[in-house]
Enzyme design. Structure first.
Site, short mmCIF file in Angstrom:
data_model
loop_
_atom_site.label_atom_id
_atom_site.label_comp_id
_atom_site.label_asym_id
_atom_site.label_seq_id
_atom_site.Cartn_x
_atom_site.Cartn_y
_atom_site.Cartn_z
N HIS A 178 -11.10 -4.63 10.38
CA HIS A 178 -11.76 -4.49 9.07
C HIS A 178 -13.11 -3.78 9.19
CE1 HIS A 178 -8.85 -7.56 7.81
NE2 HIS A 178 -9.18 -7.33 6.58
N GLU A 184 0.82 -1.22 0.00
CA GLU A 184 0.00 0.00 0.00
C GLU A 184 0.84 1.26 0.00
OE1 GLU A 184 -0.73 -2.65 1.86
OE2 GLU A 184 -2.79 -3.19 1.36
C1 LIG Z 1 -2.36 -4.37 4.73
C2 LIG Z 1 -3.38 -5.19 4.07
N1 LIG Z 1 -3.58 -5.07 2.75
C3 LIG Z 1 -4.51 -5.80 2.13
C4 LIG Z 1 -5.27 -6.70 2.83
C5 LIG Z 1 -6.36 -7.50 2.12
N2 LIG Z 1 -5.94 -8.87 1.98
C6 LIG Z 1 -6.28 -9.81 2.86
S1 LIG Z 1 -5.59 -11.29 2.52
C7 LIG Z 1 -4.82 -10.69 1.16
C8 LIG Z 1 -3.98 -11.59 0.31
C9 LIG Z 1 -2.81 -12.08 1.06
O1 LIG Z 1 -2.06 -12.89 0.23
P1 LIG Z 1 -0.96 -13.85 0.86
O2 LIG Z 1 -0.07 -13.06 1.72
O3 LIG Z 1 -0.35 -14.60 -0.26
O4 LIG Z 1 -1.78 -14.82 1.81
P2 LIG Z 1 -2.86 -15.91 1.41
O5 LIG Z 1 -4.20 -15.25 1.44
O6 LIG Z 1 -2.52 -16.45 0.08
O7 LIG Z 1 -2.76 -16.94 2.49
C10 LIG Z 1 -5.12 -9.35 0.99
C11 LIG Z 1 -4.60 -8.50 -0.09
C12 LIG Z 1 -5.05 -6.80 4.20
N3 LIG Z 1 -5.77 -7.61 4.97
N4 LIG Z 1 -4.09 -6.06 4.79
#
Ligand SMILES: Cc1ncc(C[n+]2csc(CCOP(=O)(O)OP(=O)(O)O)c2C)c(N)n1
Ligand SMILES: Cc1ncc(C[n+]2csc(CCOP(=O)(O)OP(=O)(O)O)c2C)c(N)n1
Ligand SMILES: [Mg+2]
Ligand SMILES: [Mg+2]
Lengths: 337, 325, 337, 325
Positions: free
Chosen positions: A139, A70
């Site tokens: 959230h 971000e």
């Molecule tokens: C700072 C932040 N940015 C965006 C999100 C929204 N978000 C939640 S899970 C996710 C994807 C995370 O991907 P990864 O780290 O690969 O974990 P996975 O879901 O694949 O286990 C996102 C973008 C968040 N929770 N926190």
């Protein structure tokens, strides 16, 4: 006028402005969705579907899926804004401001002032806010008081599909950094929305209802609760004015003070936490500038000074509702010095 | 074109820039000590070949983002030296009308996106400028200068990845002066800086920041790569930092010997003079003439800054927004 | 009692608590200074010299110079706090909160609530705040309204050397996350400070002066300006009460409301920006809970809604001062409905 | 000790954990679909060998920090399954008394520092837990699980550098399921993940996250390294993600074939069964018995969670502080 959802109204605003002005771009995580994957492209159109269809219409240079970074992409939006684009960045949940706040409040918000008036920063940051979706403490926050506190930012909180479209178009055309906050529980609400493009100026409150007894001031989703409360109160013979300032910065102080002076009784509804919140802000403006007309204490109906809880019964108790608003109005009506 | 192939005019320009930065900074230091400058400054003296070596490869529509130690970058990107000095004195004739001061000097019309009070503030902004070029189909590039300390700020890491996946025309010019404030970079920077680029598949080069020609040539390659649409480069530029971290820093964490040796052995101006002399590109007298010119410019800038009016009081509340409400 | 500077008072507090409790550690950029360098070690003792001498006394495991990675080390302090340490992290300028805010407000502040009351997070974050040092927009902000807004944080703003020591000791012993804000221009101020350790409880205002005509409420450096104003006003026959709440969260509402009710005239001084600021917050509490006793509008004396300018004349105009405070008090005195 | 040398009890425990996670997640998915769970969840099914392979090397006083996709880590670190299920149902008997929900399950007494709703929220916290061990002279380690998406969050990069310069006993377990939400990691992750560790001089390993034994052995080495005071390790663990990003995700960005192939070819439970069978370490019947036990536990957890009371309304405002004022 055609009936459209809040989501669709926002989507139309983006389509209009991107079609009209090639410097408008959108960027964010999964703003299209499916990039690099085997299945459908534009699979999500943003976590809440607001940007759906933009990829097909405007292509990946202007509809940019980002890494989960971000600070980098919000800051890139700020840097692009001062060099000729009109970026609309999305952070899914306003709660994520904590990882990119510097680029918002120390960079984008302050360029113009620090640089002696030479920068123009047409930067829009869209984010969802608000409790009620059982998404718990990280959230569900409101956080608009934090943005409102910061000089250099404008802050918009639409309450209806009509306003959502007109205010987003204004945000994109505006030459200052705008934080545009969308309550998740409004996305599926429906209302009249013209097909064409129109802009609603910032700093002009919407007076939804005029009544002589008390003034209720509310933002975003709370506007709907305020209107519910007026229905309850009308049945009791209490006739309320309802003011939706629509933007917290700039704030339409004139309309607020006028209606406060008319009724002399004010209730401010704010789903943010109470300390240094929007209700406090507006209350203090009234207490300083319309004191002579006040007939009762200025009441605040806000969330408590707690994080947002997960359990549905607790979360329901966390948020202001029509009952609590009506009760506060009754209290101001009953007040005798 | 390599640095040694630059025209006589260009070589003189490079030297003039470096010399201007040096004299500017030495003078700011002196004026600070006499108490006539209101704020605080972080001086760039010693690092001149970095800013100039990089910026000699840029045109006005290219953008740079800078740091708290920004005077050198500003001068190298063409900011007006009179306006800069007036800004540092907090005057209405300042480049930011006295509202920004040393840490916020900017001139967007020159492609100078601002010094920055936040370590790591610049990398995302430079990515943004590069994105603008990419979206509008221009071949402009963006350069972000940052310190060795800033390499550990999360914003830098995020921006490097973003630049690489988007193939942004951006150059990460990491000026490694061995210190972040009073702490040696050896104490806080794990591993090797260029490897952080390599890990992302990003092009990189490590150069001696005392040698204008080394910086110039590495930057030329990086800029050309970016203009061709082949993405970002990280330049690791090793330089000395002549003064303490900020004006007023006792600089007691470095020994007197270390500081003396640095000024003696690692001076980009004497290095430049030696190299152009050996190659017979410029005469001593040409360079001496530049020195005199530069001295006059800085003298006049200080004089003008002193004489200039303070900003009018009503400017306190202007320029917060373009329009409000 | 011995006279000591604000800086020394803080330094003593750290020495006491680190000596008493081996789980107390300090960490931050150049908190010692000189690490890895050829010259003096403990060269700085923090950018403002507050932590000087701790390295020699407690060693590098407990006095930790950090990389410029605020999210990592502030978050590490949060993680250490829930696993058995009492970390005191320093970010030099509160303006840097933008690069590490998530670890403060979404992590440290919310652990206890999110985890159903099971976490104890004795986390202290020290930072300087305030304008007046010609450091411009990114090194001069107040920002305490942002922290005050966040449930789960406590926020402390000492105004005297005595309070600085007692409140920092309390902060370190406290079992909740505390944001401890030090005005740079108070470091060299001197006052009586006992040699021993003592703790000042949070949420207890200090009433510095009692007068029947009007109440001035102020924090940190503004307390001194408020007292200057009372001297001007006393000469005009206006006798003021001065209240320094010392902590904005918890806030000593009882004392504030009591004195507001006594005098009926209130001026709140706040060097933060006005929107959703501390002055607004306190004003709204009074307007809701002491309305009946008010004889005049509640006045706010704050910074304007602008970033902090660099030029000395502008910066002086930015900050509240005794003259503006006195003028506001006079206005409330002159008010007739 | 390698995974294949684990005692019969330990092997059964490992299988029980993995199986528990799978059944837990499948059941949560079913309950979500029926609308009985209030919030939203991110299911860990498919990734079980990662959590369990790592956590089998930990003791209770070691700490882990987790993610939004945290159920598996919680179970593997010993959190009570009944308490977890009740939490997800938002009940007073929940492990966080219904206040946290799926994204905030934590049990500090078990060394589980919390799931986390913020991508990249965990790495600094794990560094903190490791710092505690270091300061207090304990040989505890800390593990942070994070996704491939989280590798691009600045907090992760900062924490890796911090861990390396401080030689913290922390392990960065990067669970690469190929996606951050709907975006493929190939689109947003520049270069190679392990190289980001290598650039810092940090130890690293890349392992097949479908194979419990591979994960176990790499983690064992990392944990031993950390306990010896030799600093951090990054483990790049490749796993499938069986469900969509969140319950309710149409998962339309992956083809049906891809998803079917993943479930068919990349299942850590069948892989485990095959490996212990081939090595004659456990009999089919032992494992079947575990399956039945696990099913009963989950059934009972759901039953209890449904029957449990909601939190009392006055708990809305408790536990914000230890003491206020
Ligand atoms: C700072 C932040 N940015 C965006 C999100 C929204 N978000 C939640 S899970 C996710 C994807 C995370 O991907 P990864 O780290 O690969 O974990 P996975 O879901 O694949 O286990 C996102 C973008 C968040 N929770 N926190
Ligand atoms: C986010 C942030 N953290 C800390 C600081 C304080 N600070 C100013 S300059 C500096 C050192 C920067 O070191 P480096 O990046 O190497 O640049 P140099 O000063 O050596 O040019 C620090 C820590 C800051 N301005 N911003
Ligand atoms: Mg440096
Ligand atoms: Mg993933």
């Amino acid at each position: 006028m055609p009936q459209k959802s809040f989501r669709q109204a926002l989507n139309e605003a983006l389509h209009h402005e991107m079609g009209r002005d090639p410097t408008v771009i959108v960027l964010g995580e999964d703003i299209a969705g499916g990039a690099g994957a085997s299945g459908q492209q534009d699979a999500w159109g943003g976590a809440f579907g607001v940007t759906k269809g933009l990829l097909g219409a405007f292509g990946p240079l202007r509809v940019r899926d980002t890494p989960i970074s971000e600070s980098a992409f919000v800051g890139a939006a700020a840097g692009a804004a001062v060099t000729g684009l009109r970026p609309v960045a999305e952070i899914m949940f306003v709660d994520f401001l904590g990882v990119c706040f510097d680029q918002i409040f120390n960079q984008a918000a302050k360029f113009r002032y620090m640089f002696g008036g030479k920068a123009v920063t047409p930067f829009v940051l869209r984010a969802t806010y608000g409790a009620g979706t059982r998404s718990a403490s990280q959230h569900s926050q409101a956080l608009y008081p934090i943005f409102t506190h910061v000089p250099g930012l404008k802050v918009v909180i639409p309450s209806s599909p009509y306003d959502a479209k007109g205010l987003l178009i204004q945000a994109i055309r505006d030459n200052d950094p705008v934080i545009f906050l969308e309550n998740k529980l409004l996305y599926d609400t429906v209302g009249e929305v013209p097909d064409g493009a129109y802009a609603i100026p910032f700093g002009e409150a919407n007076v939804l209802r005029e009544g002589g007894d008390a003034t209720i001031i509310a933002f975003g989703r709370m506007v709907h609760f305020a209107q519910e409360a007026t229905a309850i109160l009308a049945a009791e013979g209490i006739d309320c004015t309802v003011v939706d300032p629509r933007t917290t910065s700039p704030l339409d102080e004139d309309t607020i003070l006028e209606t406060a002076e008319e009724t002399g009784r004010v209730v401010i509804v704010d789903e943010a936490n109470p300390r240094c919140g929007m209700a406090a802000d507006i209350s203090s403006i009234i207490a300083e500038n319309a004191f002579g007309a006040l007939k009762a204490p200025i009441m605040k109906v806000t969330a408590p000074h707690t994080p947002v809880p997960y359990a549905p019964n607790l979360e329901a108790a966390y948020l202001p509702d029509a009952k609590r608003i009506a009760e506060a109005v009754r209290k101001t009506m009953a007040y005798r010095k | 074109m390599t640095g040694m192939q630059l025209s006589r005019e260009k070589l003189l320009e490079a030297y003039r820039m470096m010399r201007t930065i040096r004299v500017f900074e030495d003078r700011v230091s002196a004026e600070m000590a006499s108490g006539d400058i209101p704020g605080n400054t972080h001086l760039y003296a010693g690092q001149e070949a970095s800013a100039v070596g990089v910026c000699m490869n840029l045109v006005q529509s290219d953008n740079i983002a800078s740091t708290h130690r920004g005077h050198g970058h500003c001068i190298a990107k063409g900011c007006d030296v009179h306006g800069m000095m007036a800004e540092i004195f907090g005057k209405d004739t300042g480049i930011c009308r006295g509202k920004g001061g040393s840490m916020h000097i900017a001139d967007l019309s020159k492609g100078m996106l601002g010094a920055n009070g936040i370590v790591g503030g610049g990398p995302p902004l430079a990515c943004g400028a590069a994105m603008t070029a990419q979206v509008l189909g221009r071949d402009d590039v963006a350069v972000v200068f940052s310190g060795d300390g800033a390499i550990n700020q999360g914003t830098t890491a995020e921006s490097m990845n973003l630049a690489q996946v988007w193939k942004l025309p951006v150059i990460f010019a990491v000026e490694d002066n061995g210190f972040g404030e009073a702490t040696a970079s050896s104490f806080v920077v794990a591993g090797e800086i260029v490897k952080r680029a390599d890990a992302l598949g990003m092009a990189f080069a490590k150069v001696d920041g005392v040698d204008f020609f080394a910086v110039h040539d590495a930057a030329a390659e990086a800029v050309a790569r970016a203009r061709r649409g082949e993405g970002p480069t990280l330049l690791h530029i090793e330089t000395p930092r002549y003064y303490g971290h900020f004006s007023g820093d006792p600089d007691n964490y470095r020994t007197a010997e270390e500081k003396a040796a640095m000024r003696r052995d690692r001076d980009c101006l004497t290095t430049f003079r030696r190299r152009v002399g050996e190659a017979k590109l410029l005469a001593e007298s040409d360079l001496d003439a530049v020195d005199a010119e530069v001295q006059a410019v800085i003298d006049s800038a200080v004089k003008a800054a002193r004489a200039a009016p303070q900003p009018p009081l009503d400017s306190l509340t202007t320029d917060v927004y373009v329009r409000y409400p």
